[in-house]
Design a protein around this motif. Sequence first.
Motif, PDB file in Angstrom:
ATOM      1  N   LEU A   6      -5.868   0.674  -2.743  1.00  0.00           N
ATOM      2  CA  LEU A   6      -6.524   1.183  -3.944  1.00  0.00           C
ATOM      3  C   LEU A   6      -5.650   1.022  -5.188  1.00  0.00           C
ATOM      4  O   LEU A   6      -6.149   0.690  -6.264  1.00  0.00           O
ATOM      5  CB  LEU A   6      -6.882   2.669  -3.765  1.00  0.00           C
ATOM      6  N   ASP A   7      -4.347   1.284  -5.079  1.00  0.00           N
ATOM      7  CA  ASP A   7      -3.473   1.271  -6.254  1.00  0.00           C
ATOM      8  C   ASP A   7      -2.247   0.382  -6.009  1.00  0.00           C
ATOM      9  O   ASP A   7      -1.110   0.878  -5.970  1.00  0.00           O
ATOM     10  CB  ASP A   7      -3.033   2.692  -6.604  1.00  0.00           C
ATOM     11  N   LEU A  13      -3.438   4.055 -10.084  1.00  0.00           N
ATOM     12  CA  LEU A  13      -4.849   3.662 -10.035  1.00  0.00           C
ATOM     13  C   LEU A  13      -5.293   3.110 -11.385  1.00  0.00           C
ATOM     14  O   LEU A  13      -6.030   2.118 -11.450  1.00  0.00           O
ATOM     15  CB  LEU A  13      -5.718   4.861  -9.638  1.00  0.00           C
ATOM     16  N   THR A 448     -11.092  -0.705  -6.482  1.00  0.00           N
ATOM     17  CA  THR A 448     -10.170  -0.056  -7.416  1.00  0.00           C
ATOM     18  C   THR A 448     -10.879   0.288  -8.719  1.00  0.00           C
ATOM     19  O   THR A 448     -10.735   1.399  -9.251  1.00  0.00           O
ATOM     20  CB  THR A 448      -8.973  -0.984  -7.701  1.00  0.00           C
TER      21      THR A 448
END
Length: 570
Positions: A6-7, A13, A448
């Motif tokens: 995701l990050d 993020l 994301t």
Amino acid sequence: MFQQILDPIGGSLLLSALCAALPLGLLFVLLGVFRVKAAKAAIASLALSLVLAVAGWRMPLDQALGATAAGIFYGLFPILWILVNALWIYKLTVATPWFEVLGRTIRSITNDLRILSILIAFCFGALLESLAGFGAPVAISAAMLMAAGMKPLKSAVVSLLANTAPVAFGAMAAPIIALNGVTGLPLHDLASMAGRQTPFIALIVPLLLVFIVDGKRGLKQTWPVALVAGAAFAAAQFVTSNYLAVELTDVVAAVVTVAAVLLMLKTWQPKETVGVGGSAEPVSVPAMASGTSGPTVQKKTTATGQLSGGLGVDGVPTDNTRPEPRQVWFAVAPYLIIIAVFTVAQIPFIKAWLGQVGSVTFAWPGLHIEDSAGNPVAATKFKLDHLKSTGTLLLFSGILTMALYRIKPRQGMRIYRETVAQLRWTIVTVTAVLALSFVMNLSGQTTTLGFALASAGGFFAFLSPLIGWIGVALTGSDTSSNSLFGQMQATAAEQTGLSPVLMAASNSSAGVMGKMLSLQNLAVASAAVGLEGAEGTLFRKLIGWSLGLLALITILIFLQSTPMLDWMVP
């Protein structure tokens, strides 16, 4: 096995989302600022997305290239398989005298430009959108309106504005099918949701068309037929998309609307009629909330106005004599064939048989991907419906049309080659955009972005339509916009507690309001009416209408996300 992160950029993020947005930002800048051709812009954005996928999101190179190949394949089949065969049928009709008979049939109904704007731009344009799309409805309807006596600039404005409500289901529902492909959400649910949004726009568009043609006077005198046209189209669009075949939505809606308008004109006529040909005086296109300036008005003497034969502006035929009933049936035959073929394909035992012998499900080679939660990503699996697919059914319909019109196989093949050649840059654009979409989706870039947008909470219901509008305005295609943003909309919806079906469908339904402002459509309209370089003028004429319609559908979508109208969501 590759697991999405995701990050990945600095563990942030926000920073990761900004990087994930770079390919889309590059696409928009190249298209909107530097006016680079769509194909080149899509390829550049794809290249940037691949670099980010490998270097930023740590996707193995072989899987990144596999995702690119999967996107190209999906762009070719079913999306382009639909578009090529749909446009081929249209070009088959143009190659025969029957296309002019169809146009003459429409023009012979009335000599009132306000009603003709509904019949030609709204109804016939929707029929063309259901088959050809990609600017063909705008070009053809604008030329036909000019032949009826409408001024070039106004013909272009009317045709562009009319090309809204049918776009979400255009090219045999290619935008909805693409949305299903990138999100994995049920096709029926997406079609049903869009069919509970776009009909509200269809109710309004005919009223706007008569206002543009003749100002407040036109709205006052012809609102009954405009309202009937809008209601008929809206009802048919809702019923077909929700309960029949999504691929036939625009075909059925257009045919039903023409029938409704013709029936009404047998018992009702406006008190005055805006003349065609030489009787039409030059007027300016009304801006939003403008006055009543309009063409010269003539007292109605007959229900059916006729013009002498010959050629009009730019060589467009203007013979308005009513064809014989047999000729009319032959002129509409290709569309009746399409309806018949798709209807037969929906018969339960035939549909089941086609599903058994004409469907193959397989996992794309080399793609082994899990999302950030460790769940397999559905987009790596494909269902290839080679017999019952929309494109194949259209191919059968085209072959039957050739037999009916006695078009020789050699000529049919030549027209098919010409169709592919005409779409060559469209093919490059669509495959590149689908490849970009698959790389962003499978690498985790879209996820994301979705998680970052989810931080907007319930306000995302307002952002979702705007995202779709921007996508279509810049790419010129509801299909491309759905491919780019469909998965992001669904992901953000899940994170905010909204319906993924609602938000994904909203990308398509709200996106169509941007169609009239896309550079591609503006260029097509300008060329069709012989006003090269008038794109800026058309943009200024249409921006108010586009934003106004966007505001209306945004309010509807927001209400559908609340308890007030959430019963409308499948």
